[in-house]
Write a protein that holds these residues in place. Structure first.
Motif, mmCIF file in Angstrom:
data_model
loop_
_atom_site.group_PDB
_atom_site.id
_atom_site.type_symbol
_atom_site.label_atom_id
_atom_site.label_comp_id
_atom_site.label_asym_id
_atom_site.label_seq_id
_atom_site.Cartn_x
_atom_site.Cartn_y
_atom_site.Cartn_z
ATOM 1 N N MET A 1 -31.279 28.757 2.028
ATOM 2 C CA MET A 1 -29.910 28.299 1.864
ATOM 3 C C MET A 1 -29.510 27.317 2.966
ATOM 4 N N GLU A 2 -30.086 27.488 4.170
ATOM 5 C CA GLU A 2 -29.722 26.629 5.286
ATOM 6 C C GLU A 2 -30.104 25.165 5.037
ATOM 7 N N TRP A 3 -31.184 24.939 4.298
ATOM 8 C CA TRP A 3 -31.583 23.565 3.986
ATOM 9 C C TRP A 3 -30.601 22.932 3.000
ATOM 10 N N ILE A 4 -30.090 23.724 2.095
ATOM 11 C CA ILE A 4 -29.072 23.217 1.161
ATOM 12 C C ILE A 4 -27.806 22.863 1.938
ATOM 13 N N TYR A 5 -27.415 23.735 2.877
ATOM 14 C CA TYR A 5 -26.255 23.441 3.726
ATOM 15 C C TYR A 5 -26.457 22.129 4.482
ATOM 16 N N LEU A 6 -27.670 21.922 4.969
ATOM 17 C CA LEU A 6 -27.958 20.719 5.735
ATOM 18 C C LEU A 6 -27.867 19.464 4.864
ATOM 19 N N VAL A 7 -28.367 19.524 3.654
ATOM 20 C CA VAL A 7 -28.262 18.382 2.739
ATOM 21 C C VAL A 7 -26.796 18.118 2.385
ATOM 22 N N ILE A 8 -26.045 19.173 2.127
ATOM 23 C CA ILE A 8 -24.617 19.014 1.828
ATOM 24 C C ILE A 8 -23.901 18.382 3.024
ATOM 25 N N ALA A 9 -24.240 18.834 4.242
ATOM 26 C CA ALA A 9 -23.642 18.250 5.452
ATOM 27 C C ALA A 9 -23.948 16.759 5.533
ATOM 28 N N GLY A 10 -25.171 16.383 5.214
ATOM 29 C CA GLY A 10 -25.551 14.972 5.232
ATOM 30 C C GLY A 10 -24.804 14.156 4.202
ATOM 31 N N ALA A 49 -25.874 25.565 8.717
ATOM 32 C CA ALA A 49 -27.326 25.367 8.719
ATOM 33 C C ALA A 49 -27.928 25.742 10.073
ATOM 34 N N MET A 50 -27.180 25.458 11.151
ATOM 35 C CA MET A 50 -27.697 25.722 12.494
ATOM 36 C C MET A 50 -27.674 27.195 12.871
ATOM 37 N N GLU A 51 -27.105 28.039 12.001
ATOM 38 C CA GLU A 51 -27.201 29.479 12.257
ATOM 39 C C GLU A 51 -28.641 29.949 12.126
ATOM 40 N N VAL A 52 -29.454 29.221 11.348
ATOM 41 C CA VAL A 52 -30.850 29.599 11.120
ATOM 42 C C VAL A 52 -31.811 28.548 11.675
ATOM 43 N N LEU A 53 -31.524 27.282 11.423
ATOM 44 C CA LEU A 53 -32.430 26.210 11.828
ATOM 45 C C LEU A 53 -32.273 25.876 13.303
ATOM 46 N N PRO A 54 -33.360 25.450 13.951
ATOM 47 C CA PRO A 54 -33.241 24.996 15.337
ATOM 48 C C PRO A 54 -32.315 23.781 15.432
ATOM 49 N N MET A 55 -31.577 23.703 16.530
ATOM 50 C CA MET A 55 -30.609 22.638 16.705
ATOM 51 C C MET A 55 -31.246 21.253 16.584
#
Length: 104
Positions: A1-10, A49-55
């Motif tokens: 889910m964190e990768w989806i959050y990251l794409v949405i953020a982008g 996304a940064m709750e799971v992915l490295p900064m």
């Protein structure tokens, strides 16, 4: 889910960049409101996304999506130059983002 959050953020970052251009040209307050709104949503989804992915990984991909997406939107919406070198380097940014995803 964190990768989806990251794409949405982008995607929201790209929308914010478009609103910067709209504000620059029109000075309408709706453009300023949307600029703040889209960047706010972008930061919200980046933080999720940064709750799971490295900064470092999250920030690099978020920036890459925003930079390459902003450049592509400039080409398609604002008739900015689309020479082969510009497209090549935009592609490098996208390939780098995919590479970071692949190793994470």
């Amino acid at each position: 889910m964190e990768w989806i959050y990251l794409v949405i953020a982008g995607i929201f970052e790209m929308a914010g960049v478009v609103m910067i251009n709209q504000w620059h040209h029109s000075k309408k307050w709706t453009a300023m409101f949307l600029l703040i709104f889209f960047f706010g949503l972008s930061f919200l989804f980046l933080s999720l996304a940064m709750e799971v992915l490295p900064m470092g990984t999250a920030y690099a991909i978020w920036t890459g999506i925003g930079a390459s997406g902003g450049a592509l939107l400039g080409i398609f919406l604002y008739n900015e130059p689309k020479d082969k070198w510009r497209i090549f380097f935009i592609s490098l940014i996208l390939v780098s983002a995919v590479g970071l995803k692949a190793i994470s």
